[in-house]
Structure formats: structure tokens, C-alpha cells
Design a protein around this motif. Structure first.
Motif, short mmCIF file in Angstrom:
data_model
loop_
_atom_site.label_atom_id
_atom_site.label_comp_id
_atom_site.label_asym_id
_atom_site.label_seq_id
_atom_site.Cartn_x
_atom_site.Cartn_y
_atom_site.Cartn_z
N GLY A 54 3.60 -1.12 4.02
CA GLY A 54 3.93 0.10 3.29
C GLY A 54 2.74 0.60 2.50
N ASP A 55 1.56 0.07 2.79
CA ASP A 55 0.32 0.40 2.08
C ASP A 55 -0.56 1.26 2.97
OD1 ASP A 55 -2.06 0.49 0.70
OD2 ASP A 55 -2.15 -1.66 0.30
N ARG A 56 -0.83 2.48 2.53
CA ARG A 56 -1.66 3.39 3.33
C ARG A 56 -3.08 2.89 3.53
NH1 ARG A 56 -1.67 9.49 1.53
NH2 ARG A 56 -2.04 8.56 -0.52
N MET B 41 5.43 1.80 6.75
CA MET B 41 6.80 1.80 6.25
C MET B 41 6.89 2.27 4.80
SD MET B 41 8.36 -1.67 7.98
CE MET B 41 9.85 -1.48 6.99
N GLY B 42 6.00 3.14 4.40
CA GLY B 42 5.99 3.61 3.02
C GLY B 42 7.26 4.31 2.59
N ARG B 43 8.00 4.86 3.55
CA ARG B 43 9.26 5.55 3.23
C ARG B 43 10.45 4.81 3.84
NH1 ARG B 43 8.66 11.56 5.09
NH2 ARG B 43 7.79 10.53 6.93
N LYS C 43 12.23 5.77 8.43
CA LYS C 43 11.24 6.84 8.48
C LYS C 43 9.83 6.33 8.77
CE LYS C 43 13.81 9.83 5.30
NZ LYS C 43 13.75 10.59 4.01
N ALA C 44 9.74 5.10 9.26
CA ALA C 44 8.44 4.52 9.55
C ALA C 44 7.73 5.28 10.66
CB ALA C 44 8.59 3.05 9.92
N THR C 45 6.41 5.29 10.60
CA THR C 45 5.59 6.02 11.56
C THR C 45 4.54 5.09 12.15
OG1 THR C 45 5.86 8.06 10.29
CG2 THR C 45 4.07 8.01 11.90
N LEU C 46 4.35 5.16 13.46
CA LEU C 46 3.30 4.38 14.12
C LEU C 46 2.03 5.22 14.16
CD1 LEU C 46 2.85 1.64 15.58
CD2 LEU C 46 3.24 2.87 17.72
N PHE C 47 1.01 4.75 13.48
CA PHE C 47 -0.26 5.48 13.38
C PHE C 47 -1.31 4.84 14.27
CE2 PHE C 47 1.51 7.08 9.42
CZ PHE C 47 0.93 8.34 9.29
#
Length: 321
Positions: A149-151, A169-171, A175-179
Motif C-alpha cells: 500500500g506504499d507508493r 493496495m493503497g485504497r 480498488k487495488a491496481t496493477l502497475f
């Protein structure tokens, strides 16, 4: 090459996930003896969901063996200073603020991971970010998915020598996003060909209050992204600041030149280490399909009242066969 990320190695930011579990799962979840186990249940359930979603064949929970390394504090004294709740008289040992009811649950999580045979990884004198960064950077066989959850971890995304992605997983999980590089570039406006490294430089320039990093005064995220897009890298930005013919706006040039010392000191602080002395607590990070010590798992499940979470984890592991 396709974007096939099947059968990856999954690297979990342990502290990030159990902090989120602690605050995200009601504290009414307790063991039969009344001890809170909300973080334990939340952590196990999150891990089960991650295994089901990403289908890894290897997994390591990465640990903070030093949450505020002295070498980072020496470079930037404000680094995480706002999180310190007590300090030894000689100023050597800092203590991070952690909820009283979470600390014993971290030990419970460690016991459950050990009973299942799921690997943990750490590096003395380094943070979990550095462990994640090192394992990702040194992987040569399998695609990597870093979960946090750490950018700050967005800086590890790459396509070479293996694909490294960050499941942010910051949100929360839903609402997790695969970057990957393209997503980081699109989201933050940094050059796609060096999106990971450029994200670290963006963070350096804009600062990060959550880590006590002031950034360059007067340079926010949009300005930082614009500079990196125009000049390609922090090195290019600084060269432009030193070149009166570069066309860099006078005000921005002055801000960068005034921050020369900060930039030099902050660069190694902001970048995750890729050469930390990581060790695993077992011989392999292979994800077990059945618990290493079923009796101990059962005992912990009964003691902590988390039998249903254990069943869900085993079901997730069964789905890997």
C-alpha cells in the motif's frame, strides 16, 4: 512478448498489509481468550485473496528489520521523524508508533506463516521496501508481483530482465491496481522507458510528508513530472538548471539550485536499495500446497479462533494444484 504474469513470485510488504488489516478489520474479532486477532485474520484473508488472484508458485513476506535506518536518517534527519514516539538517551534507537493491540498480532502472524511453511525475508539495517526492491531486482527467472500500500514501491516496475509489477493496495483490495511501466507513466506523467526510476525522482522532487521528506520547495508533483518528461531524468533536470541556455524557467532554476544539497542527500534515501543483504527464514520461497506443520496450524487456529481464515488459506493453496 505477451503480458503473461502467470505463476509469478509474489512479494508481500508485510507491515503494510498487517497495518491495513488491523485498521480495516473490526477489533471485535477476538480469540477465545479475548485477545484481538483482527489483524491476523485480515492478513491471512488478504494473503488468500492474493494467492487466488495471482496464482503464484513462490511467495515471500518481506519484513522491516529496521524501519528507520540510521544511514537514511544521517542523510535526511527528518526521515520518518514524525513517527518516532520514544528515543533512547543516546539517540541511537528510535521506536515507531505501533498500536498496542497490533504488536502481539505480528508475532501471531509470524507463527502462522512458520507453521504453514511460508517464507519471510528480511535484511538487517534495511526496510521492507529495500527487501522488496532487492528481491525484485535480483530475480532472473520468474515474473514478480510486489504487493504494497506504499507508493514508494512503484519505482521497482520494469520489463527487464523480468517483468516486475506492483499490485498497489493503497485504497484496499477491491480498488487495488496493477502497475507496470505504462501505468506508472500514464498515472504520473513520467517517461515510460524509465518509469520506475523516474517515479523515484518524481518523489524526491515533490517530497513525501508521510516519510518526512520535504522535497524541493515550490516544486509539486505536476512540475516535477513536467521537468522529468522534458529533460528525461533527474540528471537531465539538474544539468538544465546549471545551463543558462537550457530554456528552463528562471524561477524553477532558482528553486532547483537552492535545493542542491537536499537533492544530493535525498537521492539514496528515496531510492529503494537493490543490494541489501536479504535472507529467507527457510531454504526456499516455494509456496507450500499443504501446511508444513498441520498440527501446529490446527493448534494456532483453535487458540486464536481463526479456523475459518485457515480454511480459506488452504482453499487458496488447493487452487494452485
Amino acid at each position: 512478448m505477451s503480458e503473461d504474469l502467470s505463476r509469478p513470485v509474489l512479494l508481500l510488504d508485510g507491515a503494510s498489509l498487517w497495518f491495513r488489516s488491523y485498521f480495516g478489520v473490526p477489533d471485535s474479532i477476538k480469540a477465545p481468550d479475548g485477545r484481538p486477532v483482527n489483524a491476523v485474520r485480515g492478513f491471512l484473508d488478504t494473503m488468500s485473496q492474493l494467492i487466488t488472484l495471482h496464482q503464484p508458485h513462490r511467495l515471500a513476506v518481506c519484513l522491516d528489520l529496521d524501519w528507520r535506518p540510521a544511514w537514511r536518517v544521517a542523510a535526511i534527519p527528518s526521515y520518518k521523524a514524525h513517527r518516532v514516539v520514544s528515543e533512547e538517551p543516546d539517540g541511537v534507537v528510535d521506536v515507531e508508533e505501533v498500536p498496542d493491540e497490533l504488536t502481539p498480532q505480528v508475532d501471531m502472524i509470524a507463527a502462522m506463516l512458520d507453521a504453514f511453511g511460508i517464507a519471510s525475508a528480511g535484511a538487517p539495517g534495511f526496510e521492507a521496501d529495500d527487501v522488496l526492491g532487492t528481491l525484485a531486482a535480483t530475480e532472473r527467472r520468474d515474473p514478480v508481483i510486489v504487493v504494497s500500500g506504499d507508493r514508494d514501491l512503484l519505482q521497482v516496475v520494469t520489463d527487464d530482465p523480468v517483468r516486475v509489477r506492483v499490485f498497489y493496495m493503497g485504497r484496499g483490495f477491491a480498488k487495488a491496481t496493477l502497475f507496470g511501466p505504462s501505468e506508472v507513466s500514464e498515472q504520473y506523467g513520467v517517461p515510460v522507458d524509465r518509469a520506475g526510476a523516474a517515479y523515484a525522482e518524481l518523489a524526491l522532487l515533490r517530497g513525501d510528508p508521510s516519510d518526512g521528506l520535504p522535497g524541493v520547495a515550490g516544486v509539486g508533483e505536476k512540475t516535477a513530472a513536467k521537468l522529468l518528461a522534458e529533460y528525461g531524468s533527474l540528471t537531465g533536470v539538474l544539468a538544465a538548471a546549471d545551463d543558462p541556455k537550457s530554456g528552463l524557467a528562471k524561477a524553477v532554476r532558482a528553486k532547483l539550485q537552492a535545493a542542491t544539497d537536499y537533492i544530493a542527500a535525498a537521492e539514496p534515501v528515496v531510492r529503494v536499495a537493490v543490494d541489501s543483504p536479504v535472507t529467507l527464514d527457510r531454504d526456499s520461497d516455494a509456496l507450500p500446497l499443504i501446511a508444513r506443520d498441520p498440527q501446529r496450524v490446527a493448534e494456532l487456529g483453535a487458540e486464536l479462533g481463526i479456523g475459518s481464515a485457515i480454511i480459506r488459506l488452504q482453499k487458496a493453496l488447493d487452487g494452485l494444484t
